[in-house]
Motif scaffolding. Structure first.
Motif, PDB file in Angstrom:
ATOM      1  N   MET A   1      10.841  -7.700  -7.173  1.00  0.00           N
ATOM      2  CA  MET A   1      11.718  -8.407  -8.459  1.00  0.00           C
ATOM      3  C   MET A   1      11.651  -7.572  -9.471  1.00  0.00           C
ATOM      4  SD  MET A   1       9.272 -11.600  -7.752  1.00  0.00           S
ATOM      5  CE  MET A   1      10.212 -12.561  -8.709  1.00  0.00           C
ATOM      6  N   LYS A   2      12.225  -7.206 -10.296  1.00  0.00           N
ATOM      7  CA  LYS A   2      11.570  -6.789 -11.727  1.00  0.00           C
ATOM      8  C   LYS A   2      11.460  -8.176 -12.307  1.00  0.00           C
ATOM      9  CE  LYS A   2       9.855  -4.528 -14.971  1.00  0.00           C
ATOM     10  NZ  LYS A   2       8.735  -4.633 -15.127  1.00  0.00           N
ATOM     11  N   ARG A   3      10.855  -7.592 -12.007  1.00  0.00           N
ATOM     12  CA  ARG A   3       9.458  -7.762 -11.626  1.00  0.00           C
ATOM     13  C   ARG A   3       8.984  -8.715 -10.538  1.00  0.00           C
ATOM     14  NH1 ARG A   3       8.477  -5.307 -14.073  1.00  0.00           N
ATOM     15  NH2 ARG A   3       9.664  -5.340 -15.366  1.00  0.00           N
ATOM     16  N   ALA A   4       9.821  -8.934  -9.905  1.00  0.00           N
ATOM     17  CA  ALA A   4       9.356  -9.375  -8.439  1.00  0.00           C
ATOM     18  C   ALA A   4      10.165  -8.687  -7.180  1.00  0.00           C
ATOM     19  CB  ALA A   4       9.660 -10.968  -8.485  1.00  0.00           C
ATOM     20  N   VAL A   5      11.529  -8.100  -6.872  1.00  0.00           N
ATOM     21  CA  VAL A   5      11.445  -7.591  -5.528  1.00  0.00           C
ATOM     22  C   VAL A   5      12.634  -6.663  -5.409  1.00  0.00           C
ATOM     23  CG1 VAL A   5      12.594  -8.271  -3.408  1.00  0.00           C
ATOM     24  CG2 VAL A   5      10.356  -8.400  -3.884  1.00  0.00           C
ATOM     25  N   SER A  87      -8.140  -3.498   4.407  1.00  0.00           N
ATOM     26  CA  SER A  87      -8.268  -4.057   5.648  1.00  0.00           C
ATOM     27  C   SER A  87      -7.105  -4.731   5.890  1.00  0.00           C
ATOM     28  CB  SER A  87      -9.195  -5.174   5.645  1.00  0.00           C
ATOM     29  OG  SER A  87      -9.407  -5.975   6.660  1.00  0.00           O
ATOM     30  N   ILE A  88      -6.678  -4.538   7.281  1.00  0.00           N
ATOM     31  CA  ILE A  88      -5.519  -5.108   7.741  1.00  0.00           C
ATOM     32  C   ILE A  88      -5.531  -6.835   7.693  1.00  0.00           C
ATOM     33  CG2 ILE A  88      -6.341  -5.787  10.268  1.00  0.00           C
ATOM     34  CD1 ILE A  88      -2.942  -4.126   9.227  1.00  0.00           C
ATOM     35  N   ASP A  89      -6.752  -7.249   7.299  1.00  0.00           N
ATOM     36  CA  ASP A  89      -6.841  -8.693   7.053  1.00  0.00           C
ATOM     37  C   ASP A  89      -6.721  -9.269   5.540  1.00  0.00           C
ATOM     38  OD1 ASP A  89      -7.294  -9.318   9.815  1.00  0.00           O
ATOM     39  OD2 ASP A  89      -9.614  -8.675   9.592  1.00  0.00           O
ATOM     40  N   ASP A  90      -6.381  -8.302   4.873  1.00  0.00           N
ATOM     41  CA  ASP A  90      -6.334  -8.360   3.441  1.00  0.00           C
ATOM     42  C   ASP A  90      -5.130  -9.426   3.206  1.00  0.00           C
ATOM     43  OD1 ASP A  90      -8.547  -6.849   2.605  1.00  0.00           O
ATOM     44  OD2 ASP A  90      -7.221  -5.086   1.948  1.00  0.00           O
ATOM     45  N   HIS A  91      -5.175 -10.407   2.245  1.00  0.00           N
ATOM     46  CA  HIS A  91      -4.068 -10.973   1.562  1.00  0.00           C
ATOM     47  C   HIS A  91      -3.121 -10.026   0.697  1.00  0.00           C
ATOM     48  CE1 HIS A  91      -6.610 -14.314   3.232  1.00  0.00           C
ATOM     49  NE2 HIS A  91      -5.574 -15.010   3.366  1.00  0.00           N
ATOM     50  N   VAL A  92      -2.072 -10.368   0.671  1.00  0.00           N
ATOM     51  CA  VAL A  92      -1.182  -9.589  -0.070  1.00  0.00           C
ATOM     52  C   VAL A  92      -0.192 -10.318  -1.068  1.00  0.00           C
ATOM     53  CG1 VAL A  92       0.779  -7.661  -0.393  1.00  0.00           C
ATOM     54  CG2 VAL A  92      -1.491  -7.539   1.542  1.00  0.00           C
ATOM     55  N   ARG A  93       0.065 -10.261  -2.291  1.00  0.00           N
ATOM     56  CA  ARG A  93       1.311 -11.034  -2.740  1.00  0.00           C
ATOM     57  C   ARG A  93       2.695 -10.388  -2.426  1.00  0.00           C
ATOM     58  NH1 ARG A  93      -0.967 -14.271  -6.221  1.00  0.00           N
ATOM     59  NH2 ARG A  93      -2.838 -13.683  -7.549  1.00  0.00           N
ATOM     60  N   VAL A  94       3.219 -11.125  -1.739  1.00  0.00           N
ATOM     61  CA  VAL A  94       4.542 -10.493  -0.896  1.00  0.00           C
ATOM     62  C   VAL A  94       5.851 -10.518  -1.669  1.00  0.00           C
ATOM     63  CG1 VAL A  94       3.522 -11.078   1.335  1.00  0.00           C
ATOM     64  CG2 VAL A  94       5.203 -12.501   0.304  1.00  0.00           C
ATOM     65  N   GLY A  95       5.721 -10.658  -2.868  1.00  0.00           N
ATOM     66  CA  GLY A  95       6.998 -10.542  -3.785  1.00  0.00           C
ATOM     67  C   GLY A  95       8.000 -11.386  -2.992  1.00  0.00           C
ATOM     68  N   SER A  96       9.339 -10.565  -3.062  1.00  0.00           N
ATOM     69  CA  SER A  96      10.572 -10.961  -2.725  1.00  0.00           C
ATOM     70  C   SER A  96      10.705 -11.218  -1.248  1.00  0.00           C
ATOM     71  CB  SER A  96      11.603  -9.799  -3.406  1.00  0.00           C
ATOM     72  OG  SER A  96      11.767 -10.375  -4.586  1.00  0.00           O
TER      73      SER A  96
END
Length: 414
Positions: A1-5, A87-96
């Motif tokens: 995005m710009k700011r988000a994807v 970690s592959i188990d990490d949570h991620v803010r996935v944006g767009s």
């Protein structure tokens, strides 16, 4: 995005891009896969190179491939200055990547006869300028001509001065509607977060529930995505485990480009110019355009269902694929449709970027390959490109061959 994807497509013919781990970051040793498919050795070398060349602190890569073999690896650090592994188990803010979820629910509602893609947005939001001539399909396909609120200087200044502000959809849309439209409906592709926020308000009006509830009931629960959510506006937390998320520059300074000034690029690469920790910034401004949280494993399940089938009936799934149009007529292999990007013939998905995090997800309908990339950096300070897409180009080149040349960044905005 710009700011988000950023819709940075990895298109038709892929070029081998050298890979990179940030110098001077105090990053721990990476945890690449020590055994696996034939391509594993190359990725274990290429990805750290790409990280270094683009000051990316940490990367996770998840690949499932029926023919080439599966690969999972973590590289770099989850927190600058600390010995904390990704970690592959990490949570991620996935944006767009969230936009694909919004598009999916809109298609489900059409499937149920509760709306039509040909409906004008004025049927649901009479306040949209020229809304009687803008269809839901044009919003979902990024062809409405509406100004994206995320390009507004005052909006970005507020993100910097009040990062915990809980934005409402009406506030975001008021910013968008204060600007003239950029084009007549249906005449050109222009990525705009305004479009997907409007679709979020349609979902809430038609379903009678919050967009978060609609996503959970219609996508997350049916697919068993226990680590995926669209948080409420007041919730700026991210579940554990998660990496710290970083961005070079302020929101105001990156309106036009995420690349840092040329004089600062060497410092960004050697660690003397530090990125901003955006982990706890409230992403409510992105909402149905980019506010979701997930994990690589959940994204892998989701993108396979979104592209390969399982969330829509055959007619709506076909409508989604049929909606894809070239973003640039000179490159017909790269396109965008109803909340879905085509990166190359048969390869569909999306990417995501917002302050602190970037991600990439793709599914190949021909081979059954799934590719997920997560990074704890928004964008390369050198090129300004979505950090996960930079890594994805290297990964795809290794999987599909280095004779392919990816297109330039098609859209900076998430």
């Amino acid at each position: 995005m710009k700011r988000a994807v950023t819709i940075v497509a990895v298109g038709g013919i892929l070029a081998l891009v050298s890979a990179c781990s940030p110098a001077g970051s105090g990053a721990p040793a990476s945890s690449p896969a020590t055994a696996g498919p034939a391509y594993a050795s190359a990725l274990n070398s290429d990805v750290p190179d790409v990280m270094k060349d683009n000051a990316i602190p940490g990367v996770v890569v998840l690949i499932t491939s029926p023919s080439k073999g599966d690969f999972t690896a973590e590289f770099g650090t989850a927190e600058l200055g600390s010995d904390v592994a990704m970690s592959i188990d990490d949570h991620v803010r996935v944006g767009s990547n969230t936009k694909t979820m919004t598009g999916t629910v809109i298609l489900q509602l059409e499937q149920e006869g509760k709306l039509s893609l040909s409906d004008p947005i004025s049927k649901f939001r009479p306040d949209v300028p020229g809304g009687e001539n803008i269809t839901l399909a044009e919003l979902a396909e990024m062809r409405s001509g509406l100004y994206s609120y995320t390009s507004d200087a005052g909006f970005n200044a507020t993100l910097d001065s009040d990062p915990q502000k809980a934005w409402t959809p009406d506030e975001l849309l008021a910013i968008a509607f204060s600007h003239p439209v950029n084009a007549a409906p249906g005449t050109e592709f222009e990525y705009s977060n305004t479009n997907t926020v409007l679709l979020g308000t349609v979902i809430e009006k038609v379903t009678g529930m919050s967009a978060s509830e609609a996503f959970d009931e219609r996508i997350f629960t049916p697919l068993g995505l226990k680590n995926t959510s669209l948080p409420a506006a007041a919730d700026s937390s991210i579940p554990d485990p998660h990496a710290h998320g970083y961005q070079f520059g302020t929101n105001v300074s990156t309106i036009d480009s995420y690349a840092v000034p040329e004089a600062e690029q060497a410092g960004a690469l050697d660690g003397t110019v530090k990125p901003v920790d955006q982990t706890k910034a409230n992403p409510s401004w992105a909402w149905t355009a980019g506010g979701a949280i997930s994990t690589p494993n959940d994204l892998a399940v989701y993108v396979k269902a979104m592209v390969g089938g399982g969330l829509l009936d055959d007619a709506e799934q076909k409508a989604r694929f049929d909606s894809v149009q070239p973003i640039d007529p000179a490159n017909p292999n790269v396109g965008y449709g109803i909340g879905i990007a085509q990166f190359a013939p048969g390869i569909y998905g999306h990417d995501g970027q917002l302050p602190g995090f970037s991600s990439f997800m793709a599914y190949d309908v021909t081979t059954g390959d799934t590719i997920i990339i997560g990074c704890n950096l928004s964008a390369s300070p050198v090129t300004g490109e979505n950090a996960a897409v930079v890594v994805a180009k290297s990964v795809i080149a290794e999987l599909y061959g280095s004779s392919v040349v990816p297109p330039d960044d098609l859209e900076k905005d998430e």
